[in-house]
Enzyme design. Structure first.
Site, PDB file in Angstrom:
ATOM      1  N   SER A 121       0.813  -1.212   0.000  1.00 46.01           N
ATOM      2  CA  SER A 121       0.000   0.000   0.000  1.00 46.01           C
ATOM      3  C   SER A 121       0.844   1.258   0.000  1.00 46.01           C
ATOM      4  O   SER A 121       0.297   2.362  -0.032  1.00 46.01           O
ATOM      5  CB  SER A 121      -0.922   0.004   1.224  1.00 46.01           C
ATOM      6  OG  SER A 121      -0.160  -0.100   2.420  1.00 46.01           O
ATOM      7  N   HIS A 142      -2.490  -2.928  -6.082  1.00 43.35           N
ATOM      8  CA  HIS A 142      -2.917  -2.601  -4.724  1.00 43.35           C
ATOM      9  C   HIS A 142      -4.436  -2.683  -4.605  1.00 43.35           C
ATOM     10  O   HIS A 142      -5.159  -1.793  -5.042  1.00 43.35           O
ATOM     11  CB  HIS A 142      -2.431  -1.192  -4.342  1.00 43.35           C
ATOM     12  CG  HIS A 142      -2.872  -0.765  -2.981  1.00 43.35           C
ATOM     13  ND1 HIS A 142      -3.171   0.550  -2.672  1.00 43.35           N
ATOM     14  CD2 HIS A 142      -3.095  -1.478  -1.839  1.00 43.35           C
ATOM     15  CE1 HIS A 142      -3.542   0.625  -1.426  1.00 43.35           C
ATOM     16  NE2 HIS A 142      -3.508  -0.584  -0.893  1.00 43.35           N
ATOM     17  N   ASN A 192      -3.701   6.099  -0.399  1.00 42.83           N
ATOM     18  CA  ASN A 192      -3.119   6.263   0.930  1.00 42.83           C
ATOM     19  C   ASN A 192      -2.347   7.566   1.085  1.00 42.83           C
ATOM     20  O   ASN A 192      -2.177   8.047   2.211  1.00 42.83           O
ATOM     21  CB  ASN A 192      -2.235   5.070   1.271  1.00 42.83           C
ATOM     22  CG  ASN A 192      -3.062   3.856   1.661  1.00 42.83           C
ATOM     23  OD1 ASN A 192      -4.186   3.991   2.134  1.00 42.83           O
ATOM     24  ND2 ASN A 192      -2.526   2.675   1.462  1.00 42.83           N
TER      25      ASN A 192
END
Length: 293
Positions: A121, A142, A192
């Site tokens: 991630s 991902h 993220n």
């Protein structure tokens, strides 16, 4: 030309690995599930079966679809069992040294044209690819958590990733019925890079006494229309994973705005990692989660 992916190997039978196995099997692909702990493979297979059974109970899928999907997933107790795979996806813990060790050992067991992917991630795809014998056939794939529910998959090319590898990965994601988006190989990619600093800021808000766990989560659910509050989401992701991503951002971008909140560090040091350890910003040991601060 890309390759037609029919058999998928997955390294790591935890929450992410079992979720990836679930969606691959439902898409008609053969799956080989590996983990260094054979018990985790057994538990991962049971998790997939249980989640599929819940879908049957809800009427989302038929029971014959469940049985067919379960039959497509087999245990792979060694890397040699992954030899027939067209694609192997690493879904181990979010630790760069662990991942690099996996890749350096794995390659000898794979056929020459097999693709390798990581579900990281946040970690550099280029650096991870350098630990393999085929960086041109390496890519970041991902998946979001929970994999069977979330529609998006980020594809991240390393500096050496060739076009056929990317096209094969994109076709693979389409076969799963999901939507892919392309990210450049920068720390934490797109989702993220945006999400984890927001969670970290929510933890700072708690740390500085601006609001309680309950007030912060309620404010963001009702004030920003988020499906769950940022502290509840942090517990769901895992506080150790949140800290790991923030450390990658802080070290990779050298910007103080990404400094992990000391309270996040303290929770991880205490082993309060969220749902998976039964305590985080909420205590999950009773019937109803209760804020811990």
């Amino acid at each position: 030309m890309g390759i037609d992916i029919r058999t998928v190997g997955i390294i790591g039978a935890g929450q992410m690995g079992s979720g990836i196995a679930h969606v691959c099997a439902m898409a008609g692909l053969d799956v080989r599930l590996n983990d260094r702990d054979p018990t985790r493979i057994h538990n991962g297979l049971a998790t997939v079966d249980g989640n599929l059974a819940r879908q049957v109970a809800k009427g989302t899928i038929a029971d014959d679809q469940r049985r067919s999907a379960v039959s497509r997933i087999v245990a792979a107790e060694s890397f040699d069992d992954l030899a027939p795979c067209d694609l192997v996806i690493e879904a181990a813990t979010e630790d760069e040294s662990t991942k690099r060790q996996i890749f350096s050992t794995l390659c000898a067991s794979l056929k020459p044209d097999a693709l390798i992917a990581t579900n990281t991630s946040s970690i550099s795809i280029t650096r991870l690819a350098a630990s393999t014998d085929r960086p041109e056939r390496f890519i970041g794939i991902h998946f979001m958590n929970p994999v069977p529910v979330m529609q998006l998959v980020e594809l991240i090319r390393g500096i050496a990733t060739e076009d056929p590898t990317y096209e094969s990965a994109k076709a693979f994601i389409a076969k799963l019925g999901k939507t892919s988006t392309m990210s450049e190989d920068f720390p934490a990619f797109i989702v993220n890079r945006i999400l984890l600093p927001m969670i970290n800021e929510a933890i700072y808000t708690l740390y500085e006494g601006v609001g309680s766990v309950e007030s912060i989560d309620t404010a963001m659910r009702l004030g920003a229309n988020h499906p769950m509050g940022p502290l509840q989401l942090a517990d769901f992701i895992g506080l150790d994973t949140c800290l790991s991503v923030m450390q990658v951002l802080y070290e990779g971008l050298a910007d103080s705005k990404y400094r992990p909140c000391p309270l996040l560090v303290k929770y991880v040091e205490a082993g309060w990692l969220g749902r998976k350890s039964k305590r985080g910003f909420y205590d999950y040991r009773g019937e109803t989660p209760v804020p811990t601060r």
